[in-house]
Write a protein that holds these residues in place. Structure first.
Motif, PDB file in Angstrom:
ATOM      1  N   ASP A 125       0.095   2.519   0.792  1.00  0.00           N
ATOM      2  CA  ASP A 125      -1.091   2.636   0.478  1.00  0.00           C
ATOM      3  C   ASP A 125      -1.706   1.338   0.045  1.00  0.00           C
ATOM      4  O   ASP A 125      -2.840   1.085   0.401  1.00  0.00           O
ATOM      5  CB  ASP A 125      -1.324   3.858  -0.270  1.00  0.00           C
ATOM      6  N   TRP A 126      -1.033   0.621  -0.647  1.00  0.00           N
ATOM      7  CA  TRP A 126      -1.469  -0.699  -0.971  1.00  0.00           C
ATOM      8  C   TRP A 126      -1.599  -1.783   0.126  1.00  0.00           C
ATOM      9  O   TRP A 126      -2.633  -2.617   0.273  1.00  0.00           O
ATOM     10  CB  TRP A 126      -0.522  -1.322  -1.976  1.00  0.00           C
ATOM     11  N   PHE A 127      -0.616  -1.718   1.132  1.00  0.00           N
ATOM     12  CA  PHE A 127      -0.552  -2.375   2.155  1.00  0.00           C
ATOM     13  C   PHE A 127      -1.572  -2.267   3.061  1.00  0.00           C
ATOM     14  O   PHE A 127      -2.356  -3.100   3.529  1.00  0.00           O
ATOM     15  CB  PHE A 127       0.655  -2.487   2.889  1.00  0.00           C
ATOM     16  N   ARG A 128      -1.907  -0.949   3.195  1.00  0.00           N
ATOM     17  CA  ARG A 128      -2.953  -0.374   4.083  1.00  0.00           C
ATOM     18  C   ARG A 128      -4.283  -0.976   3.666  1.00  0.00           C
ATOM     19  O   ARG A 128      -5.252  -1.445   4.407  1.00  0.00           O
ATOM     20  CB  ARG A 128      -2.780   1.016   4.195  1.00  0.00           C
ATOM     21  N   TRP A 129      -4.594  -0.780   2.181  1.00  0.00           N
ATOM     22  CA  TRP A 129      -5.688  -1.176   1.582  1.00  0.00           C
ATOM     23  C   TRP A 129      -6.045  -2.747   1.926  1.00  0.00           C
ATOM     24  O   TRP A 129      -7.181  -3.338   2.308  1.00  0.00           O
ATOM     25  CB  TRP A 129      -5.689  -0.958   0.055  1.00  0.00           C
ATOM     26  N   LYS A 130      -4.964  -3.454   1.611  1.00  0.00           N
ATOM     27  CA  LYS A 130      -5.033  -4.875   1.668  1.00  0.00           C
ATOM     28  C   LYS A 130      -5.181  -5.545   2.970  1.00  0.00           C
ATOM     29  O   LYS A 130      -6.067  -6.757   3.169  1.00  0.00           O
ATOM     30  CB  LYS A 130      -3.939  -5.804   0.581  1.00  0.00           C
ATOM     31  N   PHE A 144     -12.846  -2.173  -4.913  1.00  0.00           N
ATOM     32  CA  PHE A 144     -12.450  -1.065  -5.818  1.00  0.00           C
ATOM     33  C   PHE A 144     -11.823  -0.044  -5.494  1.00  0.00           C
ATOM     34  O   PHE A 144     -11.374   0.830  -6.140  1.00  0.00           O
ATOM     35  CB  PHE A 144     -13.784  -0.620  -6.620  1.00  0.00           C
ATOM     36  N   ALA A 145     -11.186  -0.005  -4.071  1.00  0.00           N
ATOM     37  CA  ALA A 145     -10.606   1.042  -3.654  1.00  0.00           C
ATOM     38  C   ALA A 145      -8.879   0.699  -3.663  1.00  0.00           C
ATOM     39  O   ALA A 145      -8.008   1.267  -3.507  1.00  0.00           O
ATOM     40  CB  ALA A 145     -10.523   1.082  -2.146  1.00  0.00           C
ATOM     41  N   ASN A 146      -8.696  -0.540  -4.369  1.00  0.00           N
ATOM     42  CA  ASN A 146      -7.161  -1.113  -4.531  1.00  0.00           C
ATOM     43  C   ASN A 146      -6.384  -0.072  -5.320  1.00  0.00           C
ATOM     44  O   ASN A 146      -6.895   0.502  -6.557  1.00  0.00           O
ATOM     45  CB  ASN A 146      -7.157  -2.245  -5.308  1.00  0.00           C
ATOM     46  N   PRO A 147      -5.502   0.682  -4.638  1.00  0.00           N
ATOM     47  CA  PRO A 147      -4.937   1.958  -5.334  1.00  0.00           C
ATOM     48  C   PRO A 147      -3.706   1.390  -6.653  1.00  0.00           C
ATOM     49  O   PRO A 147      -3.525   2.399  -7.173  1.00  0.00           O
ATOM     50  CB  PRO A 147      -4.060   2.158  -4.215  1.00  0.00           C
ATOM     51  N   GLU A 148      -3.814  -0.044  -6.751  1.00  0.00           N
ATOM     52  CA  GLU A 148      -2.747  -0.427  -7.877  1.00  0.00           C
ATOM     53  C   GLU A 148      -3.635  -0.562  -9.215  1.00  0.00           C
ATOM     54  O   GLU A 148      -3.148  -0.608 -10.252  1.00  0.00           O
ATOM     55  CB  GLU A 148      -2.227  -1.564  -7.636  1.00  0.00           C
TER      56      GLU A 148
END
Length: 376
Positions: free
Chosen positions: A39-44, A248-252
């Motif tokens: 999910d982090w990779f997809r967001w970034k 601000f959608a960064n899941p971390e």
């Protein structure tokens, strides 16, 4: 009897492919010590609104990924123009394959790939390991951007002592001593927090006509509207509502926003993220801090009061209107420079589009909050 010949490792540099994601995340954990998920990779990278591909180059050894050179796409304001820019990030090479020139080869391929002017330029804050490689491939050093720290709980180091196992002697006596030490430390921590609050409140005008609202989810349209009220001339990431929604959608991380209103109209905002034992001020708007310094100071005091249990508060770049006034100290000068390893970042830039001439700019020509960095 024939002796088998040992073949040399064959290295290649290529563009990222979907099957490389697991190798990327695995090496990321090995190199940086942080577990990041899909999910982090997809967001970034995949959901980044400023690029139509995954901007990562891969170094392979006999077909197996062993290194990555990644880029964080952004939309930057340069004067009156908005231009795409890439911020190199998450660069890593497996320990078994370092010293083979892979960083240089990936850098060369990146410059070739993006030499057509999209993005318009690279900029980043490399660590001491990658800084020489950037300079060797055309990046120019612009200047230093400090990080600021406000110590909130100088006694936090006692936690290690309080949690230590008894080492011989009377366990009963030590337990009593530890209980007393804990009580004293807790009392001192409360006193320090109370002193901070009292000192902070003296620095703001409580009779102003401002109303302060707190949001557990940052109101992105409101933040963008405040930003548009006073856009700085200095180079910075363009703050649209889409930018804020994505960042601000960064899941971390999770974020808390504070908004100041005057006669119902939003005039300033501040966003905080909690990380382990400390808090980060990741954004303040308007980005021309002096235009609403009173409102920003009021928001800062509110946020500090609500994060009084944090060991320290961090701010990067131009985020707090008067850092020293609120006991935010730069890591480049005393007293912090004598106590901690500086984390100040050296800004580097490389033009890819003719006529920009950002490579000869000064640090004063740029303005940053933590949202301008490749991670928050």
């Amino acid at each position: 009897m024939s002796i088998p010949t040992r073949t040399a490792t064959q290295y290649t540099v290529r563009t990222f492919e979907p099957d490389d994601r697991e190798a990327f995340l695995s090496l990321y954990e090995t190199v940086f010590g942080h577990d990041r998920g899909a999910d982090w990779f997809r967001w970034k990278f995949r959901e980044n609104p400023y690029v139509d591909h995954v901007p990562i180059l891969v170094a392979s050894a006999d077909g197996e990924p062993v290194g990555f050179r990644s880029f964080f796409a952004q939309e930057m304001r340069v004067g009156d123009a908005v231009r795409p820019a890439f911020q190199p990030c998450d660069t890593m090479v497996h320990a078994d394959h370092r010293g083979r020139g892979l960083f240089d080869r990936m850098n060369e391929r990146a410059v070739e790939r993006y030499a057509d002017g999209r993005p318009s330029f690279f900029f980043n804050f490399p660590n001491e390991n990658s800084k020489p490689g950037n300079l060797a491939h055309g990046w120019k050093e612009i200047g230093t951007v400090p990080a600021y720290y406000r110590p909130q709980n100088p006694l936090s180091a006692l936690g290690e002592t309080r949690d230590a196992e008894p080492r011989g002697g009377s366990t009963k006596l030590q337990s009593a001593d530890e209980g007393a030490a804990t009580a004293v430390a807790d009392t001192l921590e409360d006193a320090i927090a109370t002193s901070h609050r009292a000192g902070d409140k003296l620095l703001v005008d409580s009779s102003t006509d401002l109303d302060v609202e707190r949001y557990e989810t940052p109101p992105t349209d409101t933040l963008a509207a405040i930003y548009r009220r006073s856009i700085p001339d200095a180079i910075h990431a363009n703050r649209s509502a889409a930018f804020y929604r994505w960042r601000f959608a960064n899941p971390e991380h999770s974020y808390t926003a504070y908004v100041a209103r005057r006669d119902g109209e939003p005039v300033a905002a501040l966003v905080v993220s909690s990380v382990a034992d400390h808090a980060r001020i990741v954004e303040t708007v308007p980005r021309t801090l002096e235009s609403e310094s009173d409102a920003l100071n009021r928001l800062l005091v509110t946020a500090l009061d609500q994060h009084a249990d944090r060991s320290y508060v961090e701010a990067f770049g131009e985020t707090v209107p008067a850092p020293l006034r609120f006991r935010f100290y730069p890591d480049t000068r005393l007293p912090l420079s004598a106590l901690i390893r500086p984390t100040a970042r050296t800004l580097l830039a490389r033009d890819l589009e003719g006529g920009l001439d950002l490579e000869s700019s000064s640090a004063a020509a740029w303005t940053f909050s933590r949202l301008d960095l490749d991670t928050t």
